[in-house]
Enzyme design. Structure first.
Site, PDB file in Angstrom:
ATOM      1  N   LYS A   9      31.943  30.082  38.149  1.00 41.91           N
ATOM      2  CA  LYS A   9      32.484  29.818  39.478  1.00 41.91           C
ATOM      3  C   LYS A   9      33.930  29.363  39.404  1.00 41.91           C
ATOM      4  CE  LYS A   9      31.419  24.949  40.373  1.00 41.91           C
ATOM      5  NZ  LYS A   9      30.883  24.017  41.366  1.00 41.91           N
ATOM      6  N   SER A  25      36.548  43.332  49.840  1.00 36.87           N
ATOM      7  CA  SER A  25      36.424  42.754  48.512  1.00 36.87           C
ATOM      8  C   SER A  25      37.107  41.395  48.487  1.00 36.87           C
ATOM      9  CB  SER A  25      37.114  43.658  47.481  1.00 36.87           C
ATOM     10  OG  SER A  25      38.472  43.834  47.862  1.00 36.87           O
ATOM     11  N   THR A  57      30.526  39.366  48.682  1.00 38.59           N
ATOM     12  CA  THR A  57      31.438  40.494  48.519  1.00 38.59           C
ATOM     13  C   THR A  57      31.491  40.823  47.023  1.00 38.59           C
ATOM     14  OG1 THR A  57      33.630  41.388  49.122  1.00 38.59           O
ATOM     15  CG2 THR A  57      33.551  39.068  48.460  1.00 38.59           C
ATOM     16  N   TYR A  58      32.582  41.412  46.562  1.00 36.33           N
ATOM     17  CA  TYR A  58      32.704  41.747  45.150  1.00 36.33           C
ATOM     18  C   TYR A  58      34.136  41.515  44.687  1.00 36.33           C
ATOM     19  CZ  TYR A  58      34.548  46.178  46.949  1.00 36.33           C
ATOM     20  OH  TYR A  58      35.288  47.120  47.610  1.00 36.33           O
ATOM     21  N   GLY A  73      39.058  43.239  53.946  1.00 35.98           N
ATOM     22  CA  GLY A  73      38.080  43.899  54.794  1.00 35.98           C
ATOM     23  C   GLY A  73      37.385  42.880  55.678  1.00 35.98           C
ATOM     24  N   ALA A  74      36.083  43.065  55.885  1.00 39.73           N
ATOM     25  CA  ALA A  74      35.326  42.177  56.775  1.00 39.73           C
ATOM     26  C   ALA A  74      35.401  40.710  56.331  1.00 39.73           C
ATOM     27  CB  ALA A  74      33.869  42.629  56.834  1.00 39.73           C
ATOM     28  N   ALA A  75      35.510  40.472  55.015  1.00 38.39           N
ATOM     29  CA  ALA A  75      35.600  39.099  54.506  1.00 38.39           C
ATOM     30  C   ALA A  75      36.826  38.369  55.046  1.00 38.39           C
ATOM     31  CB  ALA A  75      35.628  39.106  52.979  1.00 38.39           C
TER      32      ALA A  75
END
Length: 126
Positions: A9, A25, A57-58, A73-75
């Site tokens: 993390k 992403s 996400t990635y 994007g959506a994030a």
């Protein structure tokens, strides 16, 4: 049976960008990706400490040494520049692997420089 454990993390990363019209992403400084034991295209969970949002996400790679943490994007709708987030990846381990596994924990300053790294978390006391 497999057990899902925290693999690595980035703790209290500061969001540097939110790019709505970029491939969905999270772009992360390559140095930070390596320190936390993450991989390009790996699934990650994002916990926004600033507003309580949690999403998946990635990883995509950002310029090495840039300190970039960009939600794309959506994030991008889940954060604002300057928000502090926890970026976590999990892995599945056999009981034998889990018995000796230690996660890669990277604690960041407000400028996304590394404050410290560890592989254990102190026992929480009341």
């Amino acid at each position: 049976m497999l057990t899902t454990l925290l693999k690595g993390k980035l703790h209290m990363a500061a969001v540097t960008q939110a790019e709505l019209w970029y491939d969905g992403s999270c772009a992360i400084d390559q140095n930070l990706v390596e320190l936390a034991g993450l991989r390009e295209f790996e699934q990650i969970d994002i916990y926004n400490v600033s507003n309580g949002e949690r999403f998946t996400t990635y990883v995509i790679l950002a310029e090495r040494g840039s300190g970039t943490i960009s939600m794309n994007g959506a994030a991008a709708r889940r954060v604002q520049k300057g928000d502090r987030v926890i970026i976590a990846a999990y892995g599945q381990f056999t009981e034998a692997e889990a018995a000796s596994y230690k996660p890669k924990l990277v604690y960041l300053n407000e400028d996304n420089s590394v404050e410290r790294s560890a592989n254990t978390i102190a026992v929480q006391v009341a």
